[in-house]
Enzyme design. Structure first.
Site, PDB file in Angstrom:
ATOM      1  CD  GLN A  94      -1.044  -0.585   3.687  1.00 62.03           C
ATOM      2  OE1 GLN A  94      -2.252  -0.407   3.676  1.00 62.03           O
ATOM      3  NE2 GLN A  94      -0.430  -1.216   4.687  1.00 62.03           N
ATOM      4  CD  GLN A 103      -5.266   3.506  18.375  1.00 58.42           C
ATOM      5  OE1 GLN A 103      -5.576   2.336  18.232  1.00 58.42           O
ATOM      6  NE2 GLN A 103      -4.521   4.155  17.510  1.00 58.42           N
ATOM      7  CG  ASP A 109      -1.879   2.675  14.867  1.00 59.53           C
ATOM      8  OD1 ASP A 109      -2.017   2.369  16.067  1.00 59.53           O
ATOM      9  OD2 ASP A 109      -2.815   2.634  14.047  1.00 59.53           O
ATOM     10  CD  GLU A 147       0.254  -4.104  10.074  1.00 63.13           C
ATOM     11  OE1 GLU A 147       0.204  -4.002   8.823  1.00 63.13           O
ATOM     12  OE2 GLU A 147      -0.637  -3.683  10.839  1.00 63.13           O
ATOM     13  N   GLY A 202      -3.417 -11.338   7.875  1.00 67.92           N
ATOM     14  CA  GLY A 202      -4.318 -11.757   8.943  1.00 67.92           C
ATOM     15  C   GLY A 202      -5.109 -13.012   8.635  1.00 67.92           C
ATOM     16  CG  ASP A 232      -6.701  -1.423  14.631  1.00 67.76           C
ATOM     17  OD1 ASP A 232      -7.587  -0.740  14.089  1.00 67.76           O
ATOM     18  OD2 ASP A 232      -5.635  -0.943  15.050  1.00 67.76           O
ATOM     19  CG  ASP A 238     -11.683   2.404   5.455  1.00 72.01           C
ATOM     20  OD1 ASP A 238     -12.646   2.370   6.227  1.00 72.01           O
ATOM     21  OD2 ASP A 238     -10.862   3.338   5.431  1.00 72.01           O
ATOM     22  CE1 TYR A 296      -9.847   7.274  11.690  1.00 68.75           C
ATOM     23  CE2 TYR A 296     -11.257   5.996  13.146  1.00 68.75           C
ATOM     24  CZ  TYR A 296     -10.006   6.296  12.647  1.00 68.75           C
ATOM     25  OH  TYR A 296      -8.904   5.621  13.106  1.00 68.75           O
TER      26      TYR A 296
END
Length: 289
Positions: free
Chosen positions: A38, A69, A93, A113, A145, A162, A165, A230
């Site tokens: 990405q 969070q 993050d 991750e 994942g 987590d 989109d 958001y």
């Protein structure tokens, strides 16, 4: 496509034909690069501090990240009577790790991750979130994942999804197959909390997920919290439990004012936990809850 023009970052939402743009004034481009998966950008914004953007979509800002969070971590943690082992999917993050690691009951945290570059960039430009990576409870697994869920033999009390989109590398984290694998990996009585998009704009996607989640789990609920940066000013959370007796709107442990101070909470408290599950009528009908 999202872009920067005349000192403003424009987040453009074309997926699901939304036709919406969010603009944030920025002062400096701190990082711009591309991983194997990405586009990654970090901006210093005028209002919101440093801001992480993946594939043109805002993931977190220093100004309001704590609300997201704290909620995605604490809604499941305070719905489970004894959470000892936690899996975090995504969350490069480090913010969710930071919040989960605060809990003395939690003994082990695994972060899965996909994109190691996100972790590297976050450690450099979002250190207050990324401090979660330095906690001794944490083990990091660089893996996709859905693949991790298919292969792991570990079992967890809490799984926190987590996810980004439902586009690009995050798309598989919204599928029925993924939820089936989560059910398999959760211990008896285990709880899933997944990033749940917007009840205003993503209700068709959410209805599909909630429908098949109800076929897999005896308890399914939806909660939400305000998030200024958001889309729509809100973010939702899908919660599923393997325990028939789970009442998501009633936390199993109450946090005193002293507890809140010790844990450094800025948003979450026991009253917020309860109120997060109070849905407007249109969402109850749209989501089948």
């Amino acid at each position: 496509m999202s872009h920067v023009e005349n000192g403003w970052f424009h987040e453009i939402h074309n997926y699901m034909d939304l036709g919406i743009s969010l603009a944030v004034e920025i002062e400096e481009v701190l990082f711009q690069g591309k991983s194997d998966y990405q586009d990654i950008q970090v901006f210093r914004s005028k209002k919101f501090g440093n801001m992480l953007v993946l594939d043109g979509l805002i993931q977190c800002t220093e100004w309001d990240e704590f609300a997201y969070q704290e909620m995605i971590a604490n809604l499941p943690l305070y719905s489970h009577p004894n959470p000892k082992k936690v899996l975090v999917i995504g969350g490069g993050d480090g913010g969710v790790l930071r919040e989960v690691a605060k809990h003395p009951m939690v003994k082990q945290i695994v972060l899965c991750e996909l994109d190691e570059k996100v972790i590297e960039v976050s450690k450099q430009f979002l250190p207050k979130m990324a401090l979660g990576f330095s906690h001794p409870k944490v083990t990091v697994c660089i893996e996709e994942g859905t693949k991790y869920m298919q292969q792991t033999e570990d079992r967890f009390d809490i799984i926190i999804n987590d996810c980004t989109d439902p586009v690009g590398p995050g798309l598989g984290l919204y599928s029925r197959k993924f939820y089936e694998n989560i059910h398999k990996v959760l211990n008896p009585g285990g709880i899933l909390c997944s990033q749940g998009e917007s009840q205003w704009f993503d209700h068709l996607l959410l209805k599909d997920i909630i429908t098949f989640a109800k076929e897999l789990f005896p308890r399914v609920a939806y909660a939400y919290a305000p998030m200024p940066t958001y889309l729509g000013g809100q973010i939702g959370f899908i919660l599923c439990s393997k325990n028939q007796e789970t009442k998501f709107s009633e936390p199993v442990r109450f946090l005193s004012d002293k507890d809140l101070e010790v844990f450094g909470m800025k948003y979450y408290n026991s009253e917020i936990h309860k109120s997060a599950f109070c849905l407007p009528q249109f969402s109850k009908h749209r989501l089948g809850l």
